[in-house]
Write an enzyme that holds these catalytic residues in place. Structure first.
Site, PDB file in Angstrom:
ATOM      1  N   ARG A 113     -13.482  -5.821  -3.244  1.00  0.00           N
ATOM      2  CA  ARG A 113     -12.825  -6.857  -2.435  1.00  0.00           C
ATOM      3  C   ARG A 113     -13.721  -7.270  -1.268  1.00  0.00           C
ATOM      4  O   ARG A 113     -14.584  -6.506  -0.824  1.00  0.00           O
ATOM      5  CB  ARG A 113     -11.453  -6.366  -1.954  1.00  0.00           C
ATOM      6  CG  ARG A 113     -10.459  -6.173  -3.116  1.00  0.00           C
ATOM      7  CD  ARG A 113      -9.139  -5.583  -2.663  1.00  0.00           C
ATOM      8  NE  ARG A 113      -8.396  -6.507  -1.809  1.00  0.00           N
ATOM      9  CZ  ARG A 113      -7.232  -6.199  -1.224  1.00  0.00           C
ATOM     10  NH1 ARG A 113      -6.708  -4.986  -1.385  1.00  0.00           N
ATOM     11  NH2 ARG A 113      -6.599  -7.076  -0.464  1.00  0.00           N
ATOM     12  N   ASP A 291       1.433 -13.010  -0.916  1.00  0.00           N
ATOM     13  CA  ASP A 291       2.068 -11.898  -1.626  1.00  0.00           C
ATOM     14  C   ASP A 291       3.331 -12.311  -2.366  1.00  0.00           C
ATOM     15  O   ASP A 291       3.834 -11.555  -3.206  1.00  0.00           O
ATOM     16  CB  ASP A 291       2.368 -10.749  -0.657  1.00  0.00           C
ATOM     17  CG  ASP A 291       1.087 -10.136  -0.126  1.00  0.00           C
ATOM     18  OD1 ASP A 291       1.180  -9.277   0.777  1.00  0.00           O
ATOM     19  OD2 ASP A 291      -0.004 -10.520  -0.593  1.00  0.00           O
TER      20      ASP A 291
HETATM   21  O1  LIG Z   1      -2.409  -8.459   7.558  1.00  0.00           O
HETATM   22  C1  LIG Z   1      -1.681  -7.954   6.657  1.00  0.00           C
HETATM   23  O2  LIG Z   1      -0.858  -7.048   6.853  1.00  0.00           O
HETATM   24  C2  LIG Z   1      -1.773  -8.564   5.301  1.00  0.00           C
HETATM   25  C3  LIG Z   1      -2.369  -9.782   5.118  1.00  0.00           C
HETATM   26  C4  LIG Z   1      -2.429 -10.491   3.821  1.00  0.00           C
HETATM   27  O3  LIG Z   1      -3.746 -10.463   3.334  1.00  0.00           O
HETATM   28  P1  LIG Z   1      -4.762 -11.737   3.471  1.00  0.00           P
HETATM   29  O4  LIG Z   1      -4.798 -12.131   4.913  1.00  0.00           O
HETATM   30  O5  LIG Z   1      -6.044 -11.163   2.971  1.00  0.00           O
HETATM   31  O6  LIG Z   1      -4.204 -12.843   2.609  1.00  0.00           O
HETATM   32  C5  LIG Z   1      -1.505  -9.871   2.769  1.00  0.00           C
HETATM   33  O7  LIG Z   1      -1.897 -10.280   1.451  1.00  0.00           O
HETATM   34  C6  LIG Z   1      -1.520  -8.370   2.828  1.00  0.00           C
HETATM   35  O8  LIG Z   1      -0.556  -7.857   1.909  1.00  0.00           O
HETATM   36  C7  LIG Z   1      -1.170  -7.815   4.185  1.00  0.00           C
HETATM   37  C1  LIG Z   2      -2.838  -7.386  -0.673  1.00  0.00           C
HETATM   38  C2  LIG Z   2      -1.989  -6.476  -0.197  1.00  0.00           C
HETATM   39  O1  LIG Z   2      -2.307  -5.522   0.768  1.00  0.00           O
HETATM   40  P1  LIG Z   2      -3.793  -5.113   1.233  1.00  0.00           P
HETATM   41  O2  LIG Z   2      -4.605  -6.399   1.400  1.00  0.00           O
HETATM   42  O3  LIG Z   2      -3.558  -4.400   2.536  1.00  0.00           O
HETATM   43  O4  LIG Z   2      -4.384  -4.230   0.177  1.00  0.00           O
HETATM   44  C3  LIG Z   2      -0.567  -6.443  -0.642  1.00  0.00           C
HETATM   45  O5  LIG Z   2       0.189  -5.604  -0.080  1.00  0.00           O
HETATM   46  O6  LIG Z   2      -0.195  -7.252  -1.527  1.00  0.00           O
END
Ligand SMILES: O=C(O)C1=C[C@@H](OP(=O)(O)O)[C@@H](O)[C@H](O)C1
Ligand SMILES: C=C(OP(=O)(O)O)C(=O)O
Length: 402
Positions: A113, A291
């Site tokens: 990632r 999400d």
């Molecule tokens: O800041 C956070 O707690 C999160 C941000 C999001 O990611 P992105 O900002 O990469 O989209 C989300 O997808 C993840 O589940 C949690």
């Molecule tokens: C992408 C997610 O979380 P993280 O980015 O913290 O792995 C998620 O909870 O869907």
């Protein structure tokens, strides 16, 4: 652990939303960096938040029940974030100001990632980081520059990570092109709860150094609640308690999204209730609430007509979520067209089958919801990933399907 899902007539009842994963991460890291003891009440206990709890311990915090006693200054540490992107991004920033050498690593998918823009911004501020993706080796130091510009177009977590250390050392964080912008509001709200002193102009933050230990109660999680709210919109009526209608969580968007599909959604003082309606296809940009994409794609599969759901960052999550949902919905006999940043879905009558989770908790939970209304039985061979965010998912499911 695999499951066999037989279609149910309807899904009705009520359950309590588990605590928010996003708030739990933030509260733990701010408690690590605060002056004085904190209490984090009703934290989510899941694979991801345990990764964060172990990370703050490695940085020197001592944890006794809900109480967290911070170290004088975070020390160098070996951090294993497992599959938690939020843990890894924030831990990398903490390691950059830490008092020694650190390594931040993670599981197989997390090592694929993106971290590039966060590494670039930290280096610009003076951090010494070896590598572009996990594992990353960091020599912690006093960051010489305070004004940091960050491109958050692949992840808002890059911005969140800088805001959190900015509250410790003092920083100007200039956020450009962010996705998932409500998560930055969640971060700002948690910083305020820990007494951070900052002003903002849009997404430019000017933060003074210093946060104080506090008692923080974690609110309910809209992301986890979204799966059963969607089940209510598809198959009956479901009420989820422990949801704050004034919260700024990104996935509070589930309320408007289900209404746009045609479901009846009621919002009370501390609950949200979704009821089945005549569902019609929608066009939606999910870039601020990525999400929700897997479960909204399931709703679209049952809705009359065409839907287009997109979000720029979907391919960088625990799985390539565009591909994962294209594979699974096609197996249900639903016509989908894969776009660079999303899916075009022709609603129909999904049929049961064998589905893959790609070791992604939100794909697993979305496909369970899809299977509940399918024509015929479904098999999902591996669902262990749900413990990443919602260990009680199947217990709550049993309460709703009798
Ligand atoms: O800041 C956070 O707690 C999160 C941000 C999001 O990611 P992105 O900002 O990469 O989209 C989300 O997808 C993840 O589940 C949690
Ligand atoms: C992408 C997610 O979380 P993280 O980015 O913290 O792995 C998620 O909870 O869907």
């Amino acid at each position: 652990m695999g499951v066999i899902i037989r279609p149910v007539g309807e899904v009705t009842g009520e359950v309590e939303a588990p605590p928010s994963k996003s708030y739990t991460h933030r509260a733990y890291f701010l408690a690590l960096l605060a002056e004085g003891r904190s209490k984090v009440k009703r934290p989510l206990v899941s694979d991801d938040t345990l990764a964060t709890l172990n990370a703050i311990r490695a940085f020197g915090a001592s944890v006794e029940g809900e109480s967290i006693i911070p170290p004088e200054w975070p020390k160098g540490a070996f951090i294993d974030a497992h599959e938690s992107g939020t843990t890894a991004r924030i831990a990398l920033a903490v390691a950059s100001i830490g008092g020694g050498e650190s390594t931040v690593n993670g599981g197989r998918r997390l090592r694929e990632r993106p971290f590039g823009e966060l590494v670039r911004a930290l280096r610009k501020a003076g951090a010494e980081i070896e590598g572009e993706r996990l594992p990353l080796r960091v020599i912690g130091r006093n960051l010489r520059r305070r004004d940091v510009e960050v491109d958050a177009s692949t992840s808002s977590q890059f911005a969140t990570a800088l805001l959190i250390i900015g509250a410790k050392v003092g920083m100007e964080v200039l956020i450009k092109r962010s996705v998932s912008r409500p998560y930055i509001e969640v971060t700002a709200r948690t910083l305020k709860a820990f007494g951070a002193d900052f002003r903002r102009e849009g997404f430019d933050f000017y933060i003074e150094p210093g946060i104080t230990g506090t008692s923080f109660t974690v609110p309910g999680d809209y992301s986890s609640a979204s799966f059963f709210l969607a089940a209510g919109a598809l198959y009956g009526r479901v009420k989820i308690r422990n949801l704050d209608p004034k919260d700024v969580q990104a996935d509070r968007a589930i309320i408007d999204a289900l209404r746009e599909f045609g479901a009846e959604v009621r919002v009370g003082r501390n609950y949200v209730e979704a009821e089945k309606g005549e569902l019609r296809g929608v066009e939606m940009d999910c870039s601020d609430f990525p999400d929700l994409f897997p479960v909204l794609a399931v709703v679209a599969s049952y809705a009359e007509g065409r839907s287009v759901l997109r979000a720029r960052q979907l391919r960088f999550k625990e799985s390539d979520r565009v591909r994962a949902m294209a594979v699974n919905l096609s197996r249900m006999g639903i016509r989908v067209r894969e776009l660079p940043d999303g899916l075009e879905i022709e609603g129909g009558r999904p049929k049961g089958g064998q589905f893959e989770t790609f070791n992604d908790h939100r794909i697993a939970m979305a496909m369970v919801v899809a299977a509940l209304g399918a024509r015929g039985e479904s098999v999902i061979p591996e669902t262990g990933s749900v413990s990443k965010s919602y260990p009680g998912f199947f217990n709550d499911l049993r309460r709703l399907v009798g």
